[in-house]
Design a protein around this motif. Structure first.
Motif, mmCIF file in Angstrom:
data_model
loop_
_atom_site.group_PDB
_atom_site.id
_atom_site.type_symbol
_atom_site.label_atom_id
_atom_site.label_comp_id
_atom_site.label_asym_id
_atom_site.label_seq_id
_atom_site.Cartn_x
_atom_site.Cartn_y
_atom_site.Cartn_z
ATOM 1 N N GLU A 247 0.823 -1.125 0.031
ATOM 2 C CA GLU A 247 0.035 0.058 0.139
ATOM 3 C C GLU A 247 0.854 1.327 -0.094
ATOM 4 O O GLU A 247 0.694 2.238 -0.569
ATOM 5 C CB GLU A 247 -0.858 -0.056 1.217
ATOM 6 N N MET A 248 2.017 1.166 0.691
ATOM 7 C CA MET A 248 2.995 2.380 0.905
ATOM 8 C C MET A 248 3.610 2.591 -0.404
ATOM 9 O O MET A 248 3.824 3.878 -0.814
ATOM 10 C CB MET A 248 3.777 2.244 2.365
ATOM 11 N N TYR A 249 4.048 1.506 -0.967
ATOM 12 C CA TYR A 249 4.734 1.649 -2.339
ATOM 13 C C TYR A 249 3.855 2.181 -3.382
ATOM 14 O O TYR A 249 4.226 3.057 -4.031
ATOM 15 C CB TYR A 249 5.161 0.114 -2.629
ATOM 16 N N THR A 250 2.467 1.438 -3.759
ATOM 17 C CA THR A 250 1.822 1.844 -4.446
ATOM 18 C C THR A 250 1.284 3.345 -4.275
ATOM 19 O O THR A 250 0.949 4.129 -5.287
ATOM 20 C CB THR A 250 0.580 1.079 -4.812
ATOM 21 N N GLY A 251 1.032 3.860 -3.219
ATOM 22 C CA GLY A 251 0.320 5.151 -2.821
ATOM 23 C C GLY A 251 1.456 6.024 -2.300
ATOM 24 O O GLY A 251 1.296 7.021 -1.693
ATOM 25 N N HIS A 252 2.676 5.785 -2.914
ATOM 26 C CA HIS A 252 3.867 6.488 -2.372
ATOM 27 C C HIS A 252 3.619 8.250 -2.668
ATOM 28 O O HIS A 252 3.905 8.850 -1.668
ATOM 29 C CB HIS A 252 5.172 6.067 -3.136
ATOM 30 N N LYS A 253 3.123 8.523 -3.734
ATOM 31 C CA LYS A 253 3.026 10.023 -4.043
ATOM 32 C C LYS A 253 1.927 10.535 -3.085
ATOM 33 O O LYS A 253 2.084 11.763 -2.451
ATOM 34 C CB LYS A 253 2.559 10.010 -5.580
ATOM 35 N N VAL A 254 0.859 9.792 -2.715
ATOM 36 C CA VAL A 254 -0.118 10.310 -2.033
ATOM 37 C C VAL A 254 0.219 10.523 -0.620
ATOM 38 O O VAL A 254 -0.019 11.534 0.053
ATOM 39 C CB VAL A 254 -1.431 9.054 -2.014
ATOM 40 N N ILE A 255 1.123 9.895 0.022
ATOM 41 C CA ILE A 255 1.696 9.766 1.185
ATOM 42 C C ILE A 255 2.673 11.147 1.404
ATOM 43 O O ILE A 255 2.512 11.800 2.486
ATOM 44 C CB ILE A 255 2.493 8.378 1.563
ATOM 45 N N LYS A 256 3.250 11.138 0.222
ATOM 46 C CA LYS A 256 4.154 12.399 0.119
ATOM 47 C C LYS A 256 3.371 13.672 0.446
ATOM 48 O O LYS A 256 3.530 14.773 1.042
ATOM 49 C CB LYS A 256 5.073 12.375 -0.993
ATOM 50 N N VAL A 257 2.182 13.685 -0.523
ATOM 51 C CA VAL A 257 1.361 15.078 -0.876
ATOM 52 C C VAL A 257 0.886 15.216 0.524
ATOM 53 O O VAL A 257 0.714 16.418 0.859
ATOM 54 C CB VAL A 257 0.403 14.525 -1.720
ATOM 55 N N GLY A 259 1.751 14.235 3.699
ATOM 56 C CA GLY A 259 2.746 14.222 4.738
ATOM 57 C C GLY A 259 2.408 13.361 5.639
ATOM 58 O O GLY A 259 2.511 13.272 7.085
ATOM 59 N N ARG A 260 2.184 12.033 5.327
ATOM 60 C CA ARG A 260 1.796 10.964 6.481
ATOM 61 C C ARG A 260 3.207 9.910 6.296
ATOM 62 O O ARG A 260 2.707 8.919 6.726
ATOM 63 C CB ARG A 260 0.599 10.079 5.794
ATOM 64 N N GLU A 261 4.045 10.374 6.130
ATOM 65 C CA GLU A 261 5.364 9.672 6.441
ATOM 66 C C GLU A 261 5.520 8.957 7.735
ATOM 67 O O GLU A 261 5.754 7.623 8.028
ATOM 68 C CB GLU A 261 6.626 10.282 5.711
ATOM 69 N N GLN A 262 5.063 9.791 8.701
ATOM 70 C CA GLN A 262 5.565 9.203 9.838
ATOM 71 C C GLN A 262 4.507 8.413 10.480
ATOM 72 O O GLN A 262 5.128 7.414 11.119
ATOM 73 C CB GLN A 262 5.533 10.507 10.962
ATOM 74 N N GLN A 263 3.334 8.554 9.995
ATOM 75 C CA GLN A 263 2.327 7.443 10.403
ATOM 76 C C GLN A 263 2.575 6.243 9.694
ATOM 77 O O GLN A 263 2.404 5.073 10.292
ATOM 78 C CB GLN A 263 0.867 8.018 10.188
ATOM 79 N N SER A 264 3.108 6.282 8.302
ATOM 80 C CA SER A 264 3.335 5.041 7.753
ATOM 81 C C SER A 264 4.572 4.387 8.531
ATOM 82 O O SER A 264 4.570 3.226 8.467
ATOM 83 C CB SER A 264 3.619 5.391 6.401
ATOM 84 N N ILE A 265 5.420 5.141 8.872
ATOM 85 C CA ILE A 265 6.800 4.465 9.582
ATOM 86 C C ILE A 265 6.320 3.955 10.704
ATOM 87 O O ILE A 265 6.719 2.689 11.236
ATOM 88 C CB ILE A 265 7.747 5.413 9.534
ATOM 89 N N GLU A 266 5.384 4.583 11.618
ATOM 90 C CA GLU A 266 4.985 3.965 13.052
ATOM 91 C C GLU A 266 4.226 2.570 12.803
ATOM 92 O O GLU A 266 4.164 1.626 13.603
ATOM 93 C CB GLU A 266 4.055 4.981 13.715
ATOM 94 N N THR A 267 3.278 2.742 11.814
ATOM 95 C CA THR A 267 2.655 1.447 11.366
ATOM 96 C C THR A 267 3.435 0.372 11.133
ATOM 97 O O THR A 267 3.298 -0.790 11.516
ATOM 98 C CB THR A 267 1.539 1.591 10.385
ATOM 99 N N LEU A 268 4.509 0.597 10.252
ATOM 100 C CA LEU A 268 5.454 -0.474 9.946
ATOM 101 C C LEU A 268 6.142 -0.875 11.261
ATOM 102 O O LEU A 268 6.082 -2.122 11.148
ATOM 103 C CB LEU A 268 6.320 0.255 8.847
ATOM 104 N N GLU A 269 6.608 -0.127 11.885
ATOM 105 C CA GLU A 269 7.395 -0.542 13.069
ATOM 106 C C GLU A 269 6.570 -1.474 13.921
ATOM 107 O O GLU A 269 7.168 -2.230 14.474
ATOM 108 C CB GLU A 269 8.030 0.806 13.722
ATOM 109 N N LYS A 270 5.293 -1.016 14.081
ATOM 110 C CA LYS A 270 4.421 -1.851 15.016
ATOM 111 C C LYS A 270 4.138 -3.088 14.533
ATOM 112 O O LYS A 270 4.208 -4.339 15.313
ATOM 113 C CB LYS A 270 3.102 -0.999 15.155
ATOM 114 N N THR A 271 3.822 -3.257 13.259
ATOM 115 C CA THR A 271 3.512 -4.723 12.390
ATOM 116 C C THR A 271 4.698 -5.297 12.396
ATOM 117 O O THR A 271 4.821 -6.462 12.890
ATOM 118 C CB THR A 271 3.218 -4.386 11.015
ATOM 119 N N ASN A 272 5.909 -4.544 12.301
ATOM 120 C CA ASN A 272 7.346 -5.488 12.265
ATOM 121 C C ASN A 272 7.592 -5.852 13.719
ATOM 122 O O ASN A 272 8.200 -6.969 13.697
ATOM 123 C CB ASN A 272 8.231 -4.404 12.056
ATOM 124 N N GLU A 273 7.284 -5.268 14.821
ATOM 125 C CA GLU A 273 7.412 -5.625 16.041
ATOM 126 C C GLU A 273 6.518 -6.930 16.282
ATOM 127 O O GLU A 273 7.183 -7.862 17.108
ATOM 128 C CB GLU A 273 7.137 -4.596 17.067
#
Length: 626
Positions: A247-257, A259-273
């Protein structure tokens, strides 16, 4: 990675799939709903290869037997070596170690191991052939079945699910037939052979070894049960991680537009944990199986050594027999563990087979007409006579529809989303069967034509372009088999595509990538129009072909489509009503019914549904222009 690619077969052969701990005991297999019935049905696919399977069984037995008798023969060499050495130590006159006898034993053992390896190779070779032929037939059956399934089957399922069944599940069956089946035969023969050989040496020591089995099983089952919980958690977290990354890969531009990078990283870290926690627990729990089994087996070895030592002192057995027995004791647990693992794999395979058989049992398209008719010189006259249709029972979409389209007419179909515009086209192409009524082409009921012949009458240009990972030349040539280079170029020129094609580095030999993203949306559309021109169909279907391009490109495409529609019956689905003002007939649809029909001027004069639609679009356009 597409969303569909997240669907994995029961074998879990995707990234991180499977949940295998040591010896596969941590695996949480997918269970079949009808294990016996599916197994019987799968066996019917092996029936033509009974002789080959018998050969596999015989070669497996021979290979295993030669391998099993070797330790006992080796024991004789050990006994002779021990006797010679002891005689020397006791100072017996003329005592010596019989190296000739030991040499003969070693040569015999080498011969036995070579024969065992040869038969094992023959076994695997034959089984590979049987497995591949069986799966080839199954895969061919699935492919033919998919070609006979109606469009509604594909509409109601994701591409990933269908691919998973046709590819992953069939591969799972293939792997099991080729590897697990022969391993199962070998394991059973080894287990029986080892028990026989141990009994021939010492029933008492055999009893000691056998008594360790229940202890091993209790330990394995308790740990496997616990580890399965963690493996399920691991697979769940893995799926979430894959989905999030995709989702983050395909919606990369939308995330940038946004400014949801931090939320994306936090979700990734939680899932990874979560994945880390469940993963290490699963691996730790399943990793305990080997040490525990080794511990239990070592207790057995100690008892065997003590009892064996006592029996040797009493001259009940020879020392070489103890060495052979310990080898057999070490071999004894291996086939049990393998059989337990194979049971899991077979469970998963039967689940895969069940999913494949579900495809094979699906309701097929209505059979073709026995004495099918053929339109030799199509004119393009189309009639809908009292047509009724519904996707679901008791939820009618189209009721008593009557339409008359004369040859060469340009028919526009308009209406709000869900009005039934695309459904009309699907019925025309016979992708779906009518509930009642009939559709006639040149006076012939479409059900009296073979589907292949019916669909060859149509050419389609859709909103979503469908191009293949091949050259531009091949993509245009797809419209007609055996088209010459000159015909392909002529079609491209007629579609106003020749100029842009020649500006590309490789021209007509330019290879389009998988999503054809190396050319623009308008250029893609021009290629699909060129393909339709080359096909030279009697009837054209244009579904919002200009909706996703800029105004300048739209003019180009419109010119190409005007050339394409000349002298042909054309059905144009349109949302932008300004593009269909010149249509000979406009059908206004709402809730599956044609509520108005006529020319653009006639419908505006009526001041009905079409007039409201047109004026609302005109007002919006005026505002946008302002």
């Amino acid at each position: 990675m597409s969303k569909d690619s997240k669907h994995q077969g029961p074998g879990g052969r995707g990234p991180g799939g499977g949940g295998f701990g040591p010896m596969g005991m941590g695996m949480a297999p997918q269970k079949a709903k009808d294990f016996k019935g599916t197994l019987k049905r799968l066996i019917t696919y092996l029936n033509p290869y009974k002789l080959q399977l018998l050969a596999v069984l015989i070669t497996a037995i021979i290979s295993t037997v030669f391998s099993i008798v070797s330790p006992k023969i080796m024991g004789k060499a050990t006994t002779r070596l021990f006797e010679g050495l002891m005689a020397k130590l006791r100072g017996v006159q003329g005592a010596k170690i019989d190296f000739d006898y030991i040499g003969q034993i070693i040569l015999l053992l080498i011969g036995l191991y070579i024969i065992s390896a040869i038969f094992a190779y023959i076994q695997q070779y034959i089984m590979a052939g049987v497995a591949q032929k069986t799966v080839y037939n199954l895969r061919k059956e699935v492919e033919e079945k998919l070609n006979r399934l109606p469009l509604k089957y594909f509409d109601s399922r994701t591409h990933g699910e269908i691919l998973s069944r046709a590819v992953n599940d069939v591969d799972n069956i293939s792997t099991t037939l080729q590897q697990s089946l022969t391993q199962l035969i070998t394991s059973v023969v080894t287990l029986l052979g080892v028990i026989v050989m141990m009994l021939s040496i010492s029933p008492l020591m055999t009893l000691i070894v056998v008594l360790t089995i229940p202890l091993s099983f209790v330990a394995i089952m308790k740990i496997a049960k616990k580890s399965q919980i963690y493996f399920k958690g691991q697979q769940k977290s893995l799926g979430q991680l894959n989905g999030h990354v995709e989702e983050m890969y395909t919606g990369h531009k939308v995330i940038k537009v946004f400014g949801r990078e931090q939320q994306s990283i936090e979700t990734l870290e939680k899932t990874n944990e979560d994945l880390f926690q469940s993963g290490w627990k699963a691996q730790f729990m399943s990793g305990m199986i080997m040490p525990l089994m080794s511990f239990i087996n070592n207790i057995g070895y100690v008892l065997v050594s003590v009892v064996g030592g006592l029996l040797v002192t009493k001259k009940a057995i020879e020392i070489g027999d103890i060495q052979a027995f310990i080898q057999y004791a070490r071999q004894f647990s291996q086939p049990i563990t393998q059989t337990a693992n194979i049971a899991n794999v077979i469970q998963s395979t039967i689940a895969s087979a069940e999913r494949v058989f579900e495809i094979l049992d699906e309701t097929e398209e209505v059979p073709e007409a026995v004495a099918a008719k053929e339109i030799m010189a199509p004119k393009g006259e189309v009639s809908f006579v009292h047509v009724s249709f519904s996707y679901k029972e008791n939820e009618p979409l189209i009721e008593d529809m009557n339409i008359e389209v004369k040859p060469g007419q340009r028919v526009a179909i308009v209406g709000p989303t869900g009005a039934g515009k695309t459904t009309l086209i699907n019925l025309l192409m016979r992708f779906y069967e009518l509930n009642s009524g009939k559709i006639l082409i040149d006076g012939i009921d479409t059900r009296e034509l073979r589907r292949e012949k019916l669909r060859s009458l149509f050419g389609m240009v859709l909103q979503d372009t469908w191009l293949f990972n091949s050259t531009i030349r091949d993509n245009i040539a797809y419209g007609r088999e055996g088209a010459t280079k000159a015909e392909i170029v002529a079609a491209a020129q007629a579609a106003n595509a020749d100029h842009f094609i020649r500006t590309l580095p490789e021209g007509y030999d330019t290879i389009l990538n998988e999503e054809a993203s190396n050319i623009s949306q308008g250029q893609k559309q021009l290629l699909t129009i060129a393909r339709a021109i080359l096909a030279n169909p009697a009837i054209l279907i244009l579904d919002e072909a200009t909706s996703s391009v800029d105004t300048r490109t739209e003019v180009q495409i419109q010119k190409a489509m005007d050339h394409l529609m000349k002298g042909r019956t054309s059905f144009v689905i349109a949302h932008r009503l300004s593009t269909i003002r010149d249509a000979d007939l406009i059908l206004v649809m709402n809730h599956g019914t044609v509520i108005e029909k006529g020319t653009h001027e006639e419908l505006l004069e009526k001041g009905g549904f079409y007039a409201d639609l047109y004026n609302s679009q005109f007002t919006v356009n005026q505002k946008n222009a302002g």
